[in-house]
Design an enzyme around this catalytic site. Structure first.
Site, PDB file in Angstrom:
ATOM      1  N   GLY A 115       3.107   1.930  10.819  1.00 25.73           N
ATOM      2  CA  GLY A 115       4.019   3.063  10.642  1.00 25.73           C
ATOM      3  C   GLY A 115       4.832   3.393  11.874  1.00 25.73           C
ATOM      4  N   ASN A 151       0.871  -1.179   0.000  1.00 23.24           N
ATOM      5  CA  ASN A 151       0.000   0.000   0.000  1.00 23.24           C
ATOM      6  C   ASN A 151       0.905   1.225   0.000  1.00 23.24           C
ATOM      7  OD1 ASN A 151      -1.748   2.079   0.580  1.00 23.24           O
ATOM      8  ND2 ASN A 151      -2.271   1.355   2.640  1.00 23.24           N
ATOM      9  N   GLU A 196      -6.388   4.539   8.418  1.00 25.70           N
ATOM     10  CA  GLU A 196      -6.169   5.973   8.160  1.00 25.70           C
ATOM     11  C   GLU A 196      -7.469   6.664   7.739  1.00 25.70           C
ATOM     12  OE1 GLU A 196      -2.662   5.454   5.782  1.00 25.70           O
ATOM     13  OE2 GLU A 196      -1.534   4.910   7.568  1.00 25.70           O
ATOM     14  N   SER A 244       4.014  -2.358  10.079  1.00 35.23           N
ATOM     15  CA  SER A 244       5.486  -2.359  10.158  1.00 35.23           C
ATOM     16  C   SER A 244       6.128  -3.657   9.681  1.00 35.23           C
ATOM     17  CB  SER A 244       5.949  -2.009  11.574  1.00 35.23           C
ATOM     18  OG  SER A 244       5.529  -0.704  11.914  1.00 35.23           O
ATOM     19  N   HIS A 281      -9.279   0.834   5.823  1.00 35.32           N
ATOM     20  CA  HIS A 281      -7.941   1.070   6.385  1.00 35.32           C
ATOM     21  C   HIS A 281      -8.058   2.041   7.564  1.00 35.32           C
ATOM     22  CE1 HIS A 281      -3.810   2.408   6.814  1.00 35.32           C
ATOM     23  NE2 HIS A 281      -3.463   1.288   6.204  1.00 35.32           N
ATOM     24  N   LYS A 292       0.060   4.287  -0.129  1.00 39.29           N
ATOM     25  CA  LYS A 292      -0.540   5.475   0.510  1.00 39.29           C
ATOM     26  C   LYS A 292      -0.318   6.699  -0.383  1.00 39.29           C
ATOM     27  CE  LYS A 292       0.054   3.133   4.880  1.00 39.29           C
ATOM     28  NZ  LYS A 292       0.291   3.191   6.317  1.00 39.29           N
ATOM     29  N   GLU A 305      -4.684  -5.424  10.981  1.00 39.80           N
ATOM     30  CA  GLU A 305      -3.690  -4.362  11.118  1.00 39.80           C
ATOM     31  C   GLU A 305      -3.871  -3.652  12.457  1.00 39.80           C
ATOM     32  OE1 GLU A 305      -1.966  -3.133   7.140  1.00 39.80           O
ATOM     33  OE2 GLU A 305      -3.664  -1.834   7.509  1.00 39.80           O
TER      34      GLU A 305
HETATM   35  P1  PGA Z   1       3.317   0.138   7.528  1.00 41.87           P
HETATM   36  O1  PGA Z   1       1.805   0.344   7.001  1.00 41.87           O
HETATM   37  O2  PGA Z   1       3.817  -1.140   6.905  1.00 41.87           O
HETATM   38  O3  PGA Z   1       4.069   1.345   7.027  1.00 41.87           O
HETATM   39  O4  PGA Z   1       3.249   0.039   9.013  1.00 41.87           O
HETATM   40  C1  PGA Z   1       0.933  -0.748   6.947  1.00 41.87           C
HETATM   41  C2  PGA Z   1      -0.427  -0.326   6.470  1.00 41.87           C
HETATM   42  O5  PGA Z   1      -0.874   0.794   6.804  1.00 41.87           O
HETATM   43  O6  PGA Z   1      -1.091  -1.087   5.744  1.00 41.87           O
END
Ligand code: PGA
Length: 247
Positions: A172, A10, A99, A205, A97, A12, A166
């Site tokens: 992140g 992803n 976010e 992560s 997601h 983003k 997740e």
């Molecule tokens: P990240 O993001 O691997 O940077 O932690 C994962 C995600 O948001 O799907």
């Protein structure tokens, strides 16, 4: 039973079309010899979808959208509909997601509508679920995820579906969830979805140092990768994860 492993990236809000071309050129040779039984999916920003489709054509890499609207068209400034994505060869859509749940206050009801619309147009939804640190510390992990699954998947076909666990505190932050705990929650999710063959991914992560241990777990069928999917070398290493053959 062998479930298909799905390694998804992803991006983003990263990657211009020029950067996407550079990524694709470096990535192609690195995934030329992937072992059978694994699928690679990449979710670029909407603007880079045509470029990525063109430059990864013939590799078998599937292209995902990072979200999809629940209506096919209408007065929704800034949104993208399923037919617009399908026209470009997109096959998957991330929904729910953390976010957009956090920044745009997306509800489980809206996420459910997105998943249903995606399926109606032949897109495979990748439904993201996961608890916050406060919820985990309060012992609410199971209750929160069960609700997200139950409401998010109402009237959704549990066959044409991927679910990604997740934990928000792992996204992140550089803190990967311990592999055995991620495995436990992925197993619970599979039970709640009610399809023993559904692909359940872990995300949060994931990187080149943690991928092999995660993929060795019995209930983790893949990963959803943010930061480590932005570099061709690291995402290719993740796609080429090494585990003893699964039987
Ligand atoms: P990240 O993001 O691997 O940077 O932690 C994962 C995600 O948001 O799907």
């Amino acid at each position: 039973m062998v479930r298909k492993a799905v390694i998804a990236g992803n991006w983003k809000m990263h990657m211009t079309c020029a950067e996407t071309r550079e990524f694709a050129a470096a990535f192609r040779p690195l995934i030329a010899d992937l072992p059978a039984g694994r699928e690679v999916v990449l979710a670029p920003p909407f603007t880079a979808i045509p470029t990525l489709c063109r430059h990864l054509a013939g590799t078998g890499v599937a292209i995902a959208a990072q979200n999809v609207h629940w209506d096919d068209q209408g007065a929704y400034t800034g949104m993208i509909s399923a037919p617009m994505l399908v026209e470009h060869g997109v096959s998957h859509a991330i929904v729910g997601h953390s976010e957009p749940r956090k920044y745009y206050s997306e509800t489980d009801e809206q996420i459910n509508l997105r998943a249903r619309t995606a399926q109606r147009h032949g897109l495979i939804p990748i439904l993201c679920v996961g608890e916050s640190l406060d919820q985990r510390e309060a012992g609410e992990t199971e209750r929160v995820i069960h609700r997200q699954i139950e409401q998010g998947l109402e009237d959704v076909d549990p066959v044409r579906l991927i679910v990604a666990y997740e934990p928000i505190w792992a996204i992140g932050t550089g803190k990967t969830c311990a592999a055995d705990e991620a495995n436990r929650v992925c197993g619970l999710i599979r039970g709640w979805v009610g399809n023993p063959e559904v692909t359940v991914q872990y995300g949060g992560s994931v990187n080149t140092a943690t991928i092999d241990e995660l993929m060795a777990q019995s209930d983790i069928d893949g990963v959803l990768v943010g930061g480590a999917s932005l570099k061709a070398e690291s995402f290719a290493r993740i796609a080429n994860y090494q585990v003893p053959a699964r039987v």
